[in-house]
Design a protein around this motif. Sequence first.
Motif, PDB file in Angstrom:
ATOM      1  N   ILE A 140       0.844  -1.208   0.000  1.00 38.85           N
ATOM      2  CA  ILE A 140       0.000   0.000   0.000  1.00 38.85           C
ATOM      3  C   ILE A 140       0.874   1.251   0.000  1.00 38.85           C
ATOM      4  O   ILE A 140       0.614   2.200  -0.751  1.00 38.85           O
ATOM      5  CB  ILE A 140      -0.975  -0.010   1.206  1.00 38.85           C
ATOM      6  N   ASP A 141       1.929   1.246   0.821  1.00 32.46           N
ATOM      7  CA  ASP A 141       2.836   2.392   0.876  1.00 32.46           C
ATOM      8  C   ASP A 141       3.519   2.613  -0.486  1.00 32.46           C
ATOM      9  O   ASP A 141       3.638   3.753  -0.958  1.00 32.46           O
ATOM     10  CB  ASP A 141       3.890   2.215   1.962  1.00 32.46           C
ATOM     11  N   ASP A 142       3.990   1.515  -1.092  1.00 35.14           N
ATOM     12  CA  ASP A 142       4.632   1.618  -2.404  1.00 35.14           C
ATOM     13  C   ASP A 142       3.646   2.145  -3.450  1.00 35.14           C
ATOM     14  O   ASP A 142       4.007   2.988  -4.292  1.00 35.14           O
ATOM     15  CB  ASP A 142       5.170   0.255  -2.846  1.00 35.14           C
ATOM     16  N   THR A 143       2.429   1.654  -3.400  1.00 37.79           N
ATOM     17  CA  THR A 143       1.401   2.122  -4.341  1.00 37.79           C
ATOM     18  C   THR A 143       1.108   3.603  -4.126  1.00 37.79           C
ATOM     19  O   THR A 143       0.976   4.372  -5.093  1.00 37.79           O
ATOM     20  CB  THR A 143       0.108   1.296  -4.173  1.00 37.79           C
ATOM     21  N   ASN A 144       1.019   4.007  -2.879  1.00 39.62           N
ATOM     22  CA  ASN A 144       0.779   5.427  -2.576  1.00 39.62           C
ATOM     23  C   ASN A 144       1.919   6.305  -3.080  1.00 39.62           C
ATOM     24  O   ASN A 144       1.696   7.404  -3.590  1.00 39.62           O
ATOM     25  CB  ASN A 144       0.581   5.642  -1.073  1.00 39.62           C
ATOM     26  N   LYS A 145       3.177   5.812  -2.954  1.00 38.90           N
ATOM     27  CA  LYS A 145       4.319   6.568  -3.459  1.00 38.90           C
ATOM     28  C   LYS A 145       4.236   6.721  -4.970  1.00 38.90           C
ATOM     29  O   LYS A 145       4.480   7.802  -5.520  1.00 38.90           O
ATOM     30  CB  LYS A 145       5.633   5.877  -3.085  1.00 38.90           C
ATOM     31  N   ARG A 146       3.881   5.629  -5.654  1.00 42.91           N
ATOM     32  CA  ARG A 146       3.756   5.699  -7.113  1.00 42.91           C
ATOM     33  C   ARG A 146       2.631   6.647  -7.514  1.00 42.91           C
ATOM     34  O   ARG A 146       2.761   7.413  -8.470  1.00 42.91           O
ATOM     35  CB  ARG A 146       3.516   4.308  -7.699  1.00 42.91           C
ATOM     36  N   ILE A 147       1.524   6.605  -6.783  1.00 43.14           N
ATOM     37  CA  ILE A 147       0.405   7.517  -7.064  1.00 43.14           C
ATOM     38  C   ILE A 147       0.861   8.966  -6.898  1.00 43.14           C
ATOM     39  O   ILE A 147       0.570   9.831  -7.730  1.00 43.14           O
ATOM     40  CB  ILE A 147      -0.805   7.207  -6.159  1.00 43.14           C
ATOM     41  N   ASP A 148       1.599   9.238  -5.820  1.00 41.54           N
ATOM     42  CA  ASP A 148       2.099  10.596  -5.591  1.00 41.54           C
ATOM     43  C   ASP A 148       3.038  11.033  -6.717  1.00 41.54           C
ATOM     44  O   ASP A 148       2.991  12.179  -7.174  1.00 41.54           O
ATOM     45  CB  ASP A 148       2.814  10.693  -4.237  1.00 41.54           C
TER      46      ASP A 148
END
Length: 97
Positions: free
Chosen positions: A15-23
Motif C-alpha cells: 500500500i505504501d509503495d502504491t501510494n508513493k507511485r500515485i504521488d
Amino acid sequence: MADQSRRIDKTNKRIDDTNKRIDEVRSEPGQKIDETNKRLDNVHSDLISRLDANNARIDQFFLTSVTRDEHDKVDNRLTRLEDEVHAIRQQIGFTKK
C-alpha cells in the motif's frame, strides 16, 4: 499470529509503495504543466519584445515616409513658386544684372 502480522506488514508495504507511485504520477503532470507554462511565458515575452521592435521599425518607416512625402510636396511647391516668379519677371520685363 506471526504469519498474519507478516502478511499485514507485507500488505502495508505494498500500500505504501502504491501510494508513493500515485504521488509520483500525480506530481509529474503538475511539473510538466509548470515547465510548459514557463516555456509559454518565455515565448510570450519573446513575442512581445519582437512586436515592440517591429512596431518601432514601422513607426520609423512611417516617419521617414511622411518626411519624404512632405519634402516632395515642399520641393514641388518651391518649383511652382520659382516658375511663377520667373513668369512675373518676364511680364514686367525684369532682367537680372
